[in-house]
Write an enzyme that holds these catalytic residues in place. Structure first.
Site, PDB file in Angstrom:
ATOM      1  N   LYS A 136      56.047  40.495   8.039  1.00  0.00           N
ATOM      2  CA  LYS A 136      54.804  40.578   7.276  1.00  0.00           C
ATOM      3  C   LYS A 136      54.045  41.821   7.730  1.00  0.00           C
ATOM      4  CE  LYS A 136      52.598  38.632   3.840  1.00  0.00           C
ATOM      5  NZ  LYS A 136      53.130  37.742   2.510  1.00  0.00           N
ATOM      6  N   SER A 178      62.627  39.760  -5.614  1.00  0.00           N
ATOM      7  CA  SER A 178      62.641  40.945  -4.952  1.00  0.00           C
ATOM      8  C   SER A 178      63.973  41.288  -4.203  1.00  0.00           C
ATOM      9  CB  SER A 178      61.615  40.811  -3.744  1.00  0.00           C
ATOM     10  OG  SER A 178      60.266  41.249  -3.873  1.00  0.00           O
TER      11      SER A 178
HETATM   12  P1  NAD Z   1      45.993  38.636  -5.788  1.00  0.00           P
HETATM   13  O1  NAD Z   1      45.264  39.641  -4.941  1.00  0.00           O
HETATM   14  O2  NAD Z   1      46.639  39.433  -6.957  1.00  0.00           O
HETATM   15  O3  NAD Z   1      44.830  37.743  -6.482  1.00  0.00           O
HETATM   16  C1  NAD Z   1      44.177  36.597  -5.588  1.00  0.00           C
HETATM   17  C2  NAD Z   1      43.199  36.018  -6.573  1.00  0.00           C
HETATM   18  O4  NAD Z   1      42.636  35.191  -5.587  1.00  0.00           O
HETATM   19  C3  NAD Z   1      42.337  36.702  -7.111  1.00  0.00           C
HETATM   20  O5  NAD Z   1      42.031  36.241  -8.533  1.00  0.00           O
HETATM   21  C4  NAD Z   1      41.027  36.460  -6.371  1.00  0.00           C
HETATM   22  O6  NAD Z   1      39.767  36.686  -7.158  1.00  0.00           O
HETATM   23  C5  NAD Z   1      41.187  35.271  -5.872  1.00  0.00           C
HETATM   24  N1  NAD Z   1      40.410  34.607  -4.946  1.00  0.00           N
HETATM   25  C6  NAD Z   1      40.055  35.451  -3.806  1.00  0.00           C
HETATM   26  N2  NAD Z   1      39.048  34.861  -3.175  1.00  0.00           N
HETATM   27  C7  NAD Z   1      38.572  33.731  -3.736  1.00  0.00           C
HETATM   28  C8  NAD Z   1      37.775  32.443  -3.351  1.00  0.00           C
HETATM   29  N3  NAD Z   1      37.031  32.645  -2.331  1.00  0.00           N
HETATM   30  N4  NAD Z   1      38.297  31.488  -4.160  1.00  0.00           N
HETATM   31  C9  NAD Z   1      38.735  31.528  -5.363  1.00  0.00           C
HETATM   32  N5  NAD Z   1      39.637  32.463  -5.748  1.00  0.00           N
HETATM   33  C10 NAD Z   1      39.522  33.696  -4.918  1.00  0.00           C
HETATM   34  O7  NAD Z   1      46.896  37.945  -4.864  1.00  0.00           O
HETATM   35  P2  NAD Z   1      48.294  37.255  -5.154  1.00  0.00           P
HETATM   36  O8  NAD Z   1      49.302  38.020  -4.968  1.00  0.00           O
HETATM   37  O9  NAD Z   1      48.058  36.482  -6.509  1.00  0.00           O
HETATM   38  O10 NAD Z   1      48.454  36.346  -3.847  1.00  0.00           O
HETATM   39  C11 NAD Z   1      47.604  35.075  -4.012  1.00  0.00           C
HETATM   40  C12 NAD Z   1      48.335  34.100  -3.072  1.00  0.00           C
HETATM   41  O11 NAD Z   1      49.537  34.046  -3.066  1.00  0.00           O
HETATM   42  C13 NAD Z   1      48.446  34.854  -1.304  1.00  0.00           C
HETATM   43  O12 NAD Z   1      48.103  33.556  -0.451  1.00  0.00           O
HETATM   44  C14 NAD Z   1      49.472  35.498  -1.225  1.00  0.00           C
HETATM   45  O13 NAD Z   1      50.010  35.567   0.026  1.00  0.00           O
HETATM   46  C15 NAD Z   1      50.422  34.342  -1.960  1.00  0.00           C
HETATM   47  N6  NAD Z   1      51.634  34.855  -2.495  1.00  0.00           N
HETATM   48  C16 NAD Z   1      51.861  36.030  -3.426  1.00  0.00           C
HETATM   49  C17 NAD Z   1      53.152  36.459  -3.749  1.00  0.00           C
HETATM   50  C18 NAD Z   1      53.106  37.350  -4.854  1.00  0.00           C
HETATM   51  O14 NAD Z   1      54.312  37.802  -5.452  1.00  0.00           O
HETATM   52  N7  NAD Z   1      52.112  38.164  -5.095  1.00  0.00           N
HETATM   53  C19 NAD Z   1      54.306  35.796  -3.525  1.00  0.00           C
HETATM   54  C20 NAD Z   1      54.085  34.753  -2.445  1.00  0.00           C
HETATM   55  C21 NAD Z   1      52.925  34.247  -2.083  1.00  0.00           C
END
Ligand code: NAD
Length: 425
Positions: free
Chosen positions: A115, A359
């Site tokens: 990471k 991926s």
């Molecule tokens: P992103 O940046 O696309 O979206 C994050 C979302 O969380 C946004 O809508 C943001 O407004 C919201 N958010 C942030 N702070 C917040 C709060 N205090 N209260 C409520 N909502 C809040 O990120 P993502 O890629 O969707 O990732 C979200 C989670 O999923 C993370 O923990 C990431 O590690 C995990 N994740 C993502 C992926 C991926 O493929 N993108 C894969 C596995 C895990």
């Protein structure tokens, strides 16, 4: 074998990495993992920290901190996203890298875990500044990354755009064309069809599999989804397409409740015109962010931040099923309360594994130079997630434990086999 130890115990978890170790310790004990293998997994293989000078648009130089941790390469090259956020730090990157090792093993992929991240606020930076930052970070990490060594992907605050910049910088340093150095690229640049929605799709497949075990039908079920970014928005859409009524959605700007069900298509259209945020959406009444987590729904999907389901929140949760879209949304202390309350938790290292699964498909396509249809990607993805779910569920039953510990045991079984097969050195 190394006897280097990290001495955290299940009782101490001040940090995210300690929270990983707390679960690892519990799973290792139930499964009967050897101390040697546990010691290897308690200590990341490599940690790299770089400083990244970037010329900002105002003509001033700013120096950013960049991180990359490779937790394990036992099962293959390390795989894991790159996060841009102000709270990125050594501990968080270390924890997320360990989760990637376990997630890849649960998903049965030939990858270890890694990471990375940069401490920055991407929302306050211009596109030009972000491009310079990403390319300088890639150049600094040019010997760490590699299509057969360490393969990044997008995470919070990054997307296909940053991955395209990363490939460009990597190609320039290494003087060639290496699309497999990262995944989550735009489709025109070696990305895979279906990658964008894959994490949400995996959450949907896991939710349906869990509902089946609970003898519940999607059409009779309600859900709340926290986060409306990549994972949250695709999850809400896909669950809704399966007939599940989404009663609450929220992001960092606003949270909404609608007992009759939120019109997810309207919400998706709204965020296209609002700069990607829910503030100003009129499809429900506005509630507090934390109220979403304890709202009266059957399924709760935290898909935004880590550590949002604390002990206090866990006491108030009314959902029967939690499917973890985000990484680490539940604290180790809250796990116990959820277990006592009989709430089923499909853990992050299983539920959000759809992203890394596709991926992997992207990387396979890059290596082949031959690209699949979206239907082919989705079919392979769904079969892989369903099989991982069954494996974890069965381990949970066999070892009389939660799905989370069942998932850790599933990962430990595979990693242990890899370590033992390689022999001592
Ligand atoms: P992103 O940046 O696309 O979206 C994050 C979302 O969380 C946004 O809508 C943001 O407004 C919201 N958010 C942030 N702070 C917040 C709060 N205090 N209260 C409520 N909502 C809040 O990120 P993502 O890629 O969707 O990732 C979200 C989670 O999923 C993370 O923990 C990431 O590690 C995990 N994740 C993502 C992926 C991926 O493929 N993108 C894969 C596995 C895990």
């Amino acid at each position: 074998m190394t006897t280097k130890t990290n001495t955290a115990t299940a009782e101490q978890h001040e940090s995210m990495f300690d929270a990983v170790l707390a679960r690892l310790d519990v799973a290792a004990k139930i499964y009967g993992l050897s101390d040697d293998v546990a010691n290897i997994l308690r200590n990341p293989q490599k940690q790299v920290k770089v400083s990244i000078p970037v010329m900002m648009d105002n003509g001033k130089l700013e120096v950013f901190e960049g991180f990359r941790t490779i937790h394990s390469t036992i099962l293959g090259p390390s795989k894991g996203g790159i996060r841009y956020a102000m709270d990125v730090n050594d501990d968080e990157v270390k924890a997320l890298s360990a989760w990637m090792s376990f997630k890849c093993a649960v998903a049965n992929l030939p990858y270890g875990g890694g990471k990375g991240g940069i401490k920055c606020d991407p929302r306050k930076m211009s596109v030009g500044e972000l491009e310079r930052l990403t390319k300088a970070y890639t150049t600094a990490m040019a010997d760490v990354f590699g299509p057969t060594k360490d393969i990044p992907a997008p995470d919070m605050g990054t997307s296909g755009r940053e991955m395209a910049w990363l490939v460009d910088a990597y190609n320039k340093v290494h003087r060639g064309n290496f699309p497999g150095v990262t995944t989550g690229k735009p489709v025109g640049l070696g990305g895979s069809l279906g990658r964008d929605a894959a994490t949400g799709r995996g959450v949907m497949v896991s939710t349906l599999a869990a509902l089946k075990k609970m003898n519940l039908e999607a059409k009779n079920v309600t859900a709340a989804v926290q986060g409306f970014g990549n994972v949250g928005s695709h999850t809400a859409r896909l669950l809704n397409e399966q007939g599940i009524k989404i009663c609450a959605i929220g992001d960092h700007t606003a949270t909404f409740w609608n007992e009759k069900g939120i019109d997810i298509k309207a919400a998706l259209e709204f965020v296209k015109t609002s700069g990607g945020v829910l503030k100003g959406f009129t499809g429900g009444v506005e509630i507090k962010s934390n109220e979403l987590l304890t709202s009266k729904v059957d399924v709760l999907v935290p898909a935004a931040l880590q550590n949002v389901i604390t002990e206090e929140v866990a006491h108030g949760i009314q959902a029967k099923l939690i499917v973890e879209g985000a990484n680490g949304p539940t604290t180790a202390e809250a796990d116990h309360i959820l277990q006592e309350k009989g709430i089923i938790v499909v853990p992050d290292i299983l539920a959000n594994g759809g992203g890394v699964t596709v991926s992997y498909f992207e990387w396979v396509q890059n290596n082949y130079g031959y690209y699949w249809s979206e239907e082919e990607v989705n079919t392979k993805h769904d079969a892989s997630m369903e099989s991982a779910f069954e494996h974890v569920w069965n381990n949970g039953q066999k070892y009389k434990t939660t799905m989370r510990i069942g998932a850790y045991i599933t990962a430990l079984q595979k990693i242990e086999l890899g370590i033992k097969a390689k022999g001592n050195y």
